[in-house]
Write an enzyme that holds these catalytic residues in place. Structure first.
Site, mmCIF file in Angstrom:
data_model
loop_
_atom_site.group_PDB
_atom_site.id
_atom_site.type_symbol
_atom_site.label_atom_id
_atom_site.label_comp_id
_atom_site.label_asym_id
_atom_site.label_seq_id
_atom_site.Cartn_x
_atom_site.Cartn_y
_atom_site.Cartn_z
ATOM 1 N N LYS A 154 0.957 -1.382 -0.142
ATOM 2 C CA LYS A 154 0.088 -0.016 0.026
ATOM 3 C C LYS A 154 0.944 1.317 0.092
ATOM 4 O O LYS A 154 0.369 2.429 -0.404
ATOM 5 C CB LYS A 154 -0.971 0.118 1.129
ATOM 6 C CG LYS A 154 -1.997 -0.805 0.939
ATOM 7 C CD LYS A 154 -3.435 -0.608 1.689
ATOM 8 C CE LYS A 154 -4.426 -1.323 1.364
ATOM 9 N NZ LYS A 154 -4.380 -2.924 1.795
ATOM 10 N N GLU B 245 -9.665 6.801 3.123
ATOM 11 C CA GLU B 245 -10.561 5.944 3.900
ATOM 12 C C GLU B 245 -9.740 4.689 4.139
ATOM 13 O O GLU B 245 -8.755 4.460 3.726
ATOM 14 C CB GLU B 245 -11.488 5.456 2.837
ATOM 15 C CG GLU B 245 -11.194 4.055 2.040
ATOM 16 C CD GLU B 245 -10.107 4.518 0.965
ATOM 17 O OE1 GLU B 245 -9.867 5.841 0.594
ATOM 18 O OE2 GLU B 245 -9.539 3.686 0.337
ATOM 19 N N SER C 242 1.564 -9.888 -0.728
ATOM 20 C CA SER C 242 1.248 -8.401 -0.629
ATOM 21 C C SER C 242 1.429 -7.739 0.597
ATOM 22 O O SER C 242 1.898 -6.678 0.503
ATOM 23 C CB SER C 242 -0.262 -8.142 -1.044
ATOM 24 O OG SER C 242 -0.880 -9.057 -0.092
HETATM 25 C C1 LIG Z 1 -5.180 -4.004 1.595
HETATM 26 C C2 LIG Z 1 -4.444 -5.244 1.340
HETATM 27 C C3 LIG Z 1 -4.837 -6.174 0.332
HETATM 28 C C4 LIG Z 1 -6.072 -5.927 -0.557
HETATM 29 O O1 LIG Z 1 -6.080 -4.579 -1.288
HETATM 30 P P1 LIG Z 1 -5.755 -4.827 -2.759
HETATM 31 O O2 LIG Z 1 -6.097 -3.399 -3.171
HETATM 32 O O3 LIG Z 1 -6.977 -5.720 -3.323
HETATM 33 O O4 LIG Z 1 -4.577 -5.098 -3.057
HETATM 34 C C5 LIG Z 1 -4.061 -7.458 0.006
HETATM 35 N N1 LIG Z 1 -2.992 -7.362 0.911
HETATM 36 C C6 LIG Z 1 -2.531 -6.656 1.784
HETATM 37 C C7 LIG Z 1 -1.378 -7.173 2.540
HETATM 38 C C8 LIG Z 1 -3.332 -5.576 2.146
HETATM 39 O O5 LIG Z 1 -2.969 -4.806 3.153
#
Ligand SMILES: *Cc1c(COP(=O)(O)O)cnc(C)c1O
Length: 399
Positions: free
Chosen positions: A94, A116, A383
């Site tokens: 993010k 948000e 992610s």
């Molecule tokens: C917020 C988040 C997501 C989901 O959000 P996307 O916009 O779909 O990427 C996925 N993995 C992590 C670690 C997150 O913090």
């Protein structure tokens, strides 16, 4: 760029096939148009690109490595690689987006950013970027989430951000987005809305993809250099869709590479709440975009639900719906129990604790292992890191 639909009448900006668009009240058109113009003017500039690149490298820790999972690969019979967004500053992808949008705000002459947040991850990333750039920051968060996500609320406050608890509707992410859009309507002069995922009204899906595609661009070059070819599969989890579009988009033109987005199926019981908008939703308008949405027979938006708070969104970014409609990306489902098992399996086998969101992408790979040909190369976007999820996951996992 695939942000423009070619029709007989010409092109429509901000559309991916028939999805996307800008379905907002009149009062939001000016700030969205100003943002779109700023993107076109500032983002290609040398100053913007150099400052962002410097921060991504020297503040965030890019490029993130690609890790070969030797132990799991031996068990699975194919080669599993992870793109390590969990190693970034603040622990997830993010920050790529928050930093890019906050820098844009700064160079537009804005003094205030708003955002948000649901689980708090995007709120923390935006608060971090705002602290760095000396911008005032306000984060809108559903009152229910404020209660559930206290550590992230405290982090944001420590970073100098004001957290507003939103008491409308279901008091969750959907309502926080509405509150932030409403606030922006009446404060457009000095304020930029830093949107957290590749969804919402144009130009946010495009802006967020452009800032997140660094993930897939790096990964493609890293795999090419390491193996002399591209992976056979690239897999990412889909909430609103930002990490997935960032990872998958740079591979879209490589037709031999199978692309997979993984939605959260919730508990998997018949009729249970879930977060699988592409697999289980119907088209409709939410938060300024035409997309696939979880809704009941009357078109009311349904509460989404997933063991991972970050995937808990009843809609999905429009480019994913388009990539699904043309068959370029396969969208699968992983259920809560599968994600929890994958969380545990990666930790024990490789010494990496994944975010519960990312665990859904891993879970899809594990549950489809029998269909993946031996010797294949599978690249999963990790992610985020899972430290934030430990207390929650341990309610379900017996150690
Ligand atoms: C917020 C988040 C997501 C989901 O959000 P996307 O916009 O779909 O990427 C996925 N993995 C992590 C670690 C997150 O913090």
């Amino acid at each position: 760029m695939q942000d423009t639909e070619k029709t007989e009448k010409g092109t429509r900006r901000g559309y991916y096939g028939e999805y996307g668009g800008r379905y907002v009240p009149e009062a939001l058109i000016p700030p969205l148009t100003e943002l779109e113009e700023a993107m076109e003017r500032i983002m290609p500039s040398r100053e913007y690109r150099e400052r962002l690149h410097d921060l991504l490298v020297n503040y965030c820790g890019r490029p993130t490595p690609v890790t070969h999972c030797g132990n799991l690969s031996r068990e699975l019979g194919f080669e599993l690689y992870l793109k390590r967004e969990d190693l970034l500053h603040t622990g997830a992808h993010k920050i790529n987006n928050a930093l890019g949008q906050a820098l844009l705000a700064k160079m537009m002459g804005k003094t205030h950013v708003i955002a948000e947040t649901g689980a708090g991850q995007h709120g923390v990333a935006t608060a971090t970027a705002a602290a760095l750039f000396g911008l005032k920051c306000t984060v809108f968060m559903g009152a229910k989430d404020v209660e559930r996500q206290q550590p992230n609320v405290q982090r944001m406050k420590l970073l100098g951000t004001q957290v507003v608890a939103v008491e409308n509707g279901s008091c969750t992410l959907k309502d926080a987005i509405n509150a932030a859009l409403r606030y922006w309507t009446s404060h457009q002069g000095d304020t930029l809305y830093v949107f957290g995922t590749a969804a919402g009204p144009h130009p946010f899906p495009l802006l967020v993809r452009e800032l997140q595609k660094v993930i897939g661009t790096e990964a493609r070059a890293q795999m090419q250099e390491r193996l002399g070819r591209l992976p056979d599969y690239v897999v990412a989890c889909v909430g609103g869709g930002s990490n997935a579009i960032g990872m998958l988009y740079p591979f879209v033109d490589a037709e031999q590479v199978k692309l997979v987005g993984v939605e959260a199926g919730g508990t998997g019981e018949p009729g249970c709440a879930n977060s699988a908008a592409i697999n289980l939703g119907r088209p409709g308008v939410l938060h300024g975009e035409y997309t696939m949405l979880l809704q009941d027979a009357d078109g009311q938006i349904e509460e989404s639900s997933s063991v991972s708070a970050g995937l808990d969104y009843p809609g999905v970014g429009p480019e994913h719906v388009y990539l699904h409609s043309i068959g370029r990306v396969h969208y699968g489902i992983a259920y809560d129990a599968e994600a929890l098992a994958a969380f545990r399996r990666l930790a024990a086998a490789e010494g990496i604790i994944p975010a519960l969101e990312s665990s859904h992408a891993l879970a899809w790979v594990f549950s489809h292992a029998a269909e993946i040909p031996a010797g294949s190369t599978v690249l999963v976007n990790l992610s985020g890191r899972g430290d934030k999820d430990l207390a929650h996951a341990l309610q379900y996992i017996k150690l």
